[in-house]
Design a protein around this motif. Structure first.
Motif, PDB file in Angstrom:
ATOM      1  N   GLN A   1     -29.794 -19.343 -36.691  1.00 47.94           N
ATOM      2  CA  GLN A   1     -28.565 -18.342 -36.245  1.00 47.94           C
ATOM      3  C   GLN A   1     -28.550 -16.538 -35.707  1.00 47.94           C
ATOM      4  O   GLN A   1     -28.141 -16.325 -34.579  1.00 47.94           O
ATOM      5  CB  GLN A   1     -26.938 -18.769 -36.337  1.00 47.94           C
ATOM      6  CG  GLN A   1     -27.285 -18.634 -37.553  1.00 47.94           C
ATOM      7  CD  GLN A   1     -26.041 -17.151 -38.140  1.00 47.94           C
ATOM      8  OE1 GLN A   1     -25.514 -17.007 -37.120  1.00 47.94           O
ATOM      9  NE2 GLN A   1     -26.252 -16.405 -39.254  1.00 47.94           N
ATOM     10  N   LYS A   2     -29.821 -16.691 -36.856  1.00 53.04           N
ATOM     11  CA  LYS A   2     -29.850 -14.865 -37.222  1.00 53.04           C
ATOM     12  C   LYS A   2     -30.203 -14.590 -35.154  1.00 53.04           C
ATOM     13  O   LYS A   2     -30.023 -13.908 -34.702  1.00 53.04           O
ATOM     14  CB  LYS A   2     -30.082 -14.515 -37.859  1.00 53.04           C
ATOM     15  CG  LYS A   2     -30.358 -12.881 -38.482  1.00 53.04           C
ATOM     16  CD  LYS A   2     -30.519 -12.312 -39.840  1.00 53.04           C
ATOM     17  CE  LYS A   2     -31.214 -11.175 -39.681  1.00 53.04           C
ATOM     18  NZ  LYS A   2     -31.778 -10.994 -41.176  1.00 53.04           N
TER      19      LYS A   2
ATOM     20  N   ARG B   1     -28.294 -14.895 -32.169  1.00 52.21           N
ATOM     21  CA  ARG B   1     -28.091 -14.159 -32.135  1.00 52.21           C
ATOM     22  C   ARG B   1     -27.871 -12.540 -32.402  1.00 52.21           C
ATOM     23  O   ARG B   1     -28.463 -11.564 -31.265  1.00 52.21           O
ATOM     24  CB  ARG B   1     -26.486 -13.954 -32.973  1.00 52.21           C
ATOM     25  CG  ARG B   1     -25.241 -15.143 -32.863  1.00 52.21           C
ATOM     26  CD  ARG B   1     -24.521 -15.679 -34.158  1.00 52.21           C
ATOM     27  NE  ARG B   1     -24.022 -16.265 -33.631  1.00 52.21           N
ATOM     28  CZ  ARG B   1     -23.118 -17.731 -34.849  1.00 52.21           C
ATOM     29  NH1 ARG B   1     -24.062 -17.897 -35.348  1.00 52.21           N
ATOM     30  NH2 ARG B   1     -22.548 -18.417 -33.577  1.00 52.21           N
TER      31      ARG B   1
ATOM     32  N   ASN C   1     -24.172 -16.439 -28.155  1.00 53.32           N
ATOM     33  CA  ASN C   1     -24.221 -17.295 -28.976  1.00 53.32           C
ATOM     34  C   ASN C   1     -24.336 -19.020 -28.329  1.00 53.32           C
ATOM     35  O   ASN C   1     -23.514 -20.019 -29.262  1.00 53.32           O
ATOM     36  CB  ASN C   1     -22.633 -16.747 -29.336  1.00 53.32           C
ATOM     37  CG  ASN C   1     -22.450 -15.738 -30.122  1.00 53.32           C
ATOM     38  OD1 ASN C   1     -22.410 -15.670 -30.841  1.00 53.32           O
ATOM     39  ND2 ASN C   1     -21.403 -14.465 -29.582  1.00 53.32           N
TER      40      ASN C   1
ATOM     41  N   GLY D   1     -23.193 -21.553 -39.922  1.00 51.61           N
ATOM     42  CA  GLY D   1     -23.466 -20.593 -37.895  1.00 51.61           C
ATOM     43  C   GLY D   1     -23.666 -21.311 -36.777  1.00 51.61           C
ATOM     44  O   GLY D   1     -24.250 -20.315 -36.733  1.00 51.61           O
TER      45      GLY D   1
ATOM     46  N   TYR E   1     -20.100 -17.320 -37.933  1.00 49.60           N
ATOM     47  CA  TYR E   1     -21.340 -17.378 -37.884  1.00 49.60           C
ATOM     48  C   TYR E   1     -20.615 -17.866 -39.368  1.00 49.60           C
ATOM     49  O   TYR E   1     -20.174 -18.932 -38.867  1.00 49.60           O
ATOM     50  CB  TYR E   1     -21.328 -15.086 -38.558  1.00 49.60           C
ATOM     51  CG  TYR E   1     -21.042 -14.723 -37.384  1.00 49.60           C
ATOM     52  CD1 TYR E   1     -21.801 -14.459 -36.670  1.00 49.60           C
ATOM     53  CD2 TYR E   1     -19.632 -13.599 -36.946  1.00 49.60           C
ATOM     54  CE1 TYR E   1     -22.218 -13.389 -35.327  1.00 49.60           C
ATOM     55  CE2 TYR E   1     -20.387 -12.749 -35.986  1.00 49.60           C
ATOM     56  CZ  TYR E   1     -21.086 -12.558 -35.527  1.00 49.60           C
ATOM     57  OH  TYR E   1     -21.348 -11.906 -34.370  1.00 49.60           O
TER      58      TYR E   1
ATOM     59  N   THR F   1     -17.216 -15.736 -34.440  1.00 49.82           N
ATOM     60  CA  THR F   1     -17.786 -14.025 -33.179  1.00 49.82           C
ATOM     61  C   THR F   1     -17.231 -12.966 -32.471  1.00 49.82           C
ATOM     62  O   THR F   1     -16.714 -12.293 -32.363  1.00 49.82           O
ATOM     63  CB  THR F   1     -18.128 -14.995 -32.722  1.00 49.82           C
ATOM     64  OG1 THR F   1     -17.877 -15.850 -31.218  1.00 49.82           O
ATOM     65  CG2 THR F   1     -19.752 -15.623 -33.255  1.00 49.82           C
TER      66      THR F   1
ATOM     67  N   ARG G   1     -17.684  -8.928 -36.728  1.00 45.66           N
ATOM     68  CA  ARG G   1     -18.699  -8.923 -36.294  1.00 45.66           C
ATOM     69  C   ARG G   1     -19.845  -7.458 -36.984  1.00 45.66           C
ATOM     70  O   ARG G   1     -20.743  -7.170 -36.421  1.00 45.66           O
ATOM     71  CB  ARG G   1     -18.419  -8.656 -34.384  1.00 45.66           C
ATOM     72  CG  ARG G   1     -19.175  -9.361 -33.295  1.00 45.66           C
ATOM     73  CD  ARG G   1     -18.958  -9.498 -31.928  1.00 45.66           C
ATOM     74  NE  ARG G   1     -18.301  -8.180 -31.404  1.00 45.66           N
ATOM     75  CZ  ARG G   1     -16.750  -8.688 -31.390  1.00 45.66           C
ATOM     76  NH1 ARG G   1     -16.376  -9.886 -31.428  1.00 45.66           N
ATOM     77  NH2 ARG G   1     -16.533  -6.942 -30.489  1.00 45.66           N
TER      78      ARG G   1
ATOM     79  N   MET H   1     -21.200  -8.006 -38.785  1.00 45.83           N
ATOM     80  CA  MET H   1     -22.737  -8.776 -39.613  1.00 45.83           C
ATOM     81  C   MET H   1     -23.342  -7.175 -38.564  1.00 45.83           C
ATOM     82  O   MET H   1     -24.765  -7.996 -39.529  1.00 45.83           O
ATOM     83  CB  MET H   1     -22.243  -9.983 -38.073  1.00 45.83           C
ATOM     84  CG  MET H   1     -21.652 -10.542 -39.607  1.00 45.83           C
ATOM     85  SD  MET H   1     -22.378 -11.717 -40.503  1.00 45.83           S
ATOM     86  CE  MET H   1     -22.768 -12.925 -40.066  1.00 45.83           C
TER      87      MET H   1
END
Lengths: 378, 527
Positions: A360-361, A364, A370, B190, B196, B202, B208, B211
């Motif tokens: 997921q990192k 994104r 997303n 996430g 996440y 998000t 956000r 992150m």
């Protein structure tokens, strides 16, 4: 704690909760009392008699698995009378069936021969597949059981092999009843029982049918509970190696969401057996048919071994460098032309938390969308 | 699960619905079986199929497919009318009772019987049994969620549990049984389009920004992304260009497979990362070989939110690599360096950015797992949620009305089809079908039909049948079984050669976007 709820075992005081047996207090405190029939989580059967101990004020030795702890009880777990009695029981057990392991010529130097011989056998007429992990064998050695070879019995029953996972050999059964407890009180599948309540000779399914024709679901709880070589994973025998040789690694099952704790038994970089971890929840040793026996995929020849790239309609093998370069360039190009939201990543309920986090990192922070999901919905 | 698995043996009443527990969660089912057999617990099962666990049930409600809101509302109707609910609990810990009362007012046992087929006496008995239990646990699985009303079904169960004061007590709770080893963890981490790690939104600017700082990127996307089912829809319309699929086989697990196949064909670029050349990998542009669970270090989070270690036992075959390594390598090539040395260092970063995981580290997981939330390295973890109060304050009752399934039987497609798993196979069979033994026990697909339907359609055991829906058709042998109820057939979805999902419908729950795998209309033809 009630100060009166204390017993002494071998001179040492131990507190207990009313309702506990001597064996439970001892096990909880790391005092070893041997037993072959007691199964954690199940009601005691008292069939084997090995857990006998001496209790001050009692005329006879008592079975610690059934004897309740009482305030002031003084227990000796290793008196000479206890040791003598255990030895006698073990000697009787050793001649009750096909328990000839102590008479196999297995010096260190002939280990390879021994293995060869085991490998050659289609069924284990001579070499017991529980050799080295057998509870009876270990105790017989520890207590110096002496057996007259002429009293040894050979196989009395045909070996049942007509199912994919479990070999049943009642010639090696000591009628301890642990498998019955495992089936009826732990997994509660109620598939097996003694053939007779008063003088059992065998553990049977309804109508003494083969497991495959019974209601058995092949969870293998009975196999794990068997202290001897009467119930063995078929793979152990096909494999031809002794179970004691494998390295054991504790991990988490990869099938359903229960997350059973298990041991992978490994030899030569190959998983050869799976057993449940009896000390940890949620399963405390229990597994299902898939978790216990469905591990062949790990070593399957069809496993993917190199990256593949499609070219003119078919795959060709590629190096990591080439494959990842292609993926990186292609994703960057699509991102540039159609925007990050035209790309999606399906991460997986089968990979680890750490890998999901990285996926997921990546989606994104690197792709910039997303659009990440997985099969929770499917 | 709100409660730990071991709590099942503390329950006085266990309600199982939409879960074929003994086949799909066998080890967990042994807790249920022990509770009923040795600890005097009473079992209520609500399931259209006569699944094995019904043998232990005090009450078995056999509802028509897709009528779950009906019978749950019906139970609450009885409980409210007979004033069996936990007044003290409802007063101090929840809001919205009046709305709930109004919503279930019309769900009389007679009305419920008329539509769901559950005899009213049984509904009343189940309601009384559940409400009078000091501690009652609800266990459910995909039979509840895989409907267009999946979210409604889950909320209804939560209503029922709160109404009787069962959330936040030992032996109680609302307990979803997760079907895959790390589906809980994938959500926690996430692996979802709107959050996440630890379900941090998000869309929340503060989150956000945090992150962005932690990951060292200027700007993270704000709007929620697409769910898997929406990606498939967008792809089908040609608005979606590339998919990177890890350890998943949608070419067998997606609903309405023919539609899914068209979607994949329209993509510009498909990457599949897996341990086998699955049905999906076969149509990919690039296939990346990964390591199995036995070949890696890491953690899985189970259905009771317990984070447990995964340990490397053997080396991966050939050049296969661990999934995180592959993705990090790719990120590097795309200009973003993640700099993780191993799985342990990834968990350290997870703990830093995730409040509910912040007390979790490998040294603590050495002996046993930890239930999240675990908010500090001295925090013991949280086996049971909502103990003193709900995480969000007061528990809210939701007023929910019954909506029928998206596709009902008619003259052309007169039978219901429902799908699921069987004991000896798992999901799309990628793993289990490599086992000779498991294949011997469950070699091929079958159509489970009731003896009444068999009689009507003149079907004999083993007859080759064609099952046809509006979306596709498959062939499999008939298995006449007492599990099946008249009018409904069952198919396991494991088998590629007779893929049940060629038949299923892509209709989605509007909130959770879950397809209605559990209900569609089909007809049978004898070959």
């Amino acid at each position: 704690m009630n100060s009166e709820n204390i017993i002494t075992i071998n001179g040492q005081p131990f507190p207990f909760t009313p309702g506990e047996t001597i064996l439970q207090v001892a096990q909880r405190n790391g005092v070893l009392i041997p037993t072959l029939c007691h199964l954690k989580g199940a009601r005691p059967t008292g069939t084997c008699g090995i857990c006998l101990v001496e209790v001050e004020g009692e005329k006879d030795l008592v079975e610690s698995c059934a004897f309740p702890a009482e305030p002031g009880l003084a227990v000796d777990t290793d008196s000479s009378q206890v040791v003598q009695e255990r030895r006698t029981i073990l000697e009787l057990l050793m001649v009750s069936g096909e328990h000839n392991c102590l008479f196999q010529d297995v010096g260190d130097d002939s280990w390879a021969d021994f293995q060869t011989k085991a490998t050659d056998l289609e069924e284990h007429q001579d070499i017991c597949p529980a050799y080295g992990v057998c509870g009876l064998q270990a105790l017989a050695i520890q207590y110096g059981a002496e057996i007259d070879p002429s009293q040894l019995r050979s196989a009395q029953y045909p070996v049942e092999t007509v199912n994919p996972f479990i070999v049943r050999d009642f010639s090696r059964c000591i009628l301890c009843g642990r498998c019955i407890k495992a089936c009826n009180e732990i997994q509660v599948n109620n598939v097996i029982d003694f053939d007779s309540e008063d003088s059992p000779t065998k553990v049977v399914t309804d109508g003494d049918r083969a497991l495959k024709d019974s209601d058995c679901v092949f969870c293998g709880e009975c196999v794990q509970a068997c202290p001897v070589g009467a119930l063995v994973p078929k793979q152990d025998i096909l494999d031809g190696h002794l179970p004691a040789e494998a390295k054991m690694i504790r991990t988490t099952c990869s099938y359903c969401g229960v997350g059973c704790q298990l041991y992978l038994h490994v030899r030569d970089n190959k998983v050869i057996k799976v057993t449940g971890d009896e000390e940890t929840g949620p399963n405390y040793g229990s597994l299902c048919v898939k978790g216990r026996f469905g591990y062949d995929f790990i070593n399957d020849p069809e496993r993917l071994k190199t990256p593949l790239i499609r070219e003119n309609g078919s795959f060709r093998e590629a190096s990591w460098d080439e494959a990842l370069k292609l993926v990186g360039e292609k994703l960057a190009l699509i991102k540039k032309d159609s925007g990050p939201d035209s790309i999606g990543v399906l991460t997986s309920a089968r990979i680890t938390n750490e890998e999901n986090y990285v996926a997921q990192k990546f989606t994104r922070a690197v792709i910039g969308t997303n659009n990440i999901d997985h099969c929770a919905r499917l | 699960m709100t409660n730990p698995i071991k709590d099942i043996e503390e329950s006085d009443v266990i309600l199982i619905t939409g879960s074929n527990t003994t086949e799909n969660h066998p080890v967990l089912s042994s807790y249920v079986k022990r509770a009923v057999s040795f600890k005097d617990a009473k079992l209520i099962v609500a399931d259209p199929r006569k699944i094995p666990i019904t043998r232990l049930a005090t009450v078995w409600l056999r509802q028509h497919l897709g009528t779950d809101v009906l019978w749950i509302n019906g139970m609450m109707h009885v409980i409210i009318k007979e004033e069996l609910y936990d007044e003290e609990y409802v007063k101090s810990r929840t809001i919205g009772l009046d709305e709930l009362k109004k919503a279930v007012e019309n769900y009389t046992p007679e009305y419920v019987e008329e539509i769901s087929g559950i005899p009213k006496e049984q509904l009343i008995e189940a309601a009384r049994l559940y409400a009078n239990a000091p501690a009652a646990s609800i266990l459910y699985a995909m039979g509840i969620t895989q409907h267009i009303t999946g979210t409604d079904n889950v909320k209804s169960l939560a209503n029922l549990s709160m109404l009787c004061g069962n959330v936040g007590i030992p032996g109680g709770g609302v307990n979803p049984l997760r079907g895959q080893n790390n589906v809980q963890g994938a959500c926690d981490m996430g692996g979802l389009p709107n959050v996440y790690t630890g379900y941090q939104q998000t869309g929340d600017l503060a989150v956000r920004t945090r992150m962005e700082k932690a990951w060292g990127v200027e700007r993270l996307p704000e709007n929620p992304g697409l769910t898997v089912t929406e990606m498939m829809e967008e792809g089908h319309e040609g608005r979606f260009k590339a998919l990177y699929i890890i350890g998943e086989n949608p070419m067998l697990s997606d609903p309405n497979l023919n539609h899914a196949k068209q979607t994949f064909e329209k993509l510009d670029f498909l990457v599949v990362q897996d341990i086998f050349l699955t049905e999906t990998a076969k149509i990919a542009d690039v296939v990346l070989p990964s390591a199995s669970f036995a070949e890696k270090e890491g953690t899985f989070t189970n259905t009771e939110r317990k984070v447990q270690r995964v340990r490397k036992a053997v080396a991966p075959p050939g050049e296969a690599r661990e999934d995180w390594e592959i993705i990090c390598d790719l990120a590097d090539r795309m200009g973003y360096s993640m700099n993780f040395k191993n799985a342990q260092t990834i968990m350290e970063e997870i703990a830093q950015v995730t409040p509910s995981y912040c007390g979790i580290n490998y040294s603590r997981l050495q002996e046993d797992g930890i239930h999240w939330p675990c908010t500090g390295t001295d925090h013991p973890g949280t086996p049971c949620l909502h103990m003193d109060q709900f995480t969000c304050g007061l528990g809210v009752f939701h007023a929910i009305d019954y909506i029928p399934p998206s596709e009902l039987p008619d003259d052309e497609y007169p039978l219901y089809l429902t799908t699921g798993r069987i004991l000896f196979q798992y999901h799309t069979g990628t793993m289990t079908m490599k086992s000779e033994g498991l294949n011997e026990l469950a070699p091929e697909c079958f159509v489970e039909v009731s003896s009444l339907d068999a009689e009507e359609y003149k079907i004999e055991e083993g007859d080759l049948l064609k099952v046809i829906s509006r979306r596709g058709e498959i062939e499999a042998k008939a298995k006449i079984s007492e599990k099946a109820v008249k009018g409904t057939i069952f198919l396991p979805f494991h088998y590629a050669e007779a893929a049940a999902n060629k038949l299923t419908i892509g209709a989605l729950d509007p909130v959770a976007k879950i397809p209605e795998y559990k209900v569609c209309a089909v007809r049978l033809e004898k070959r």
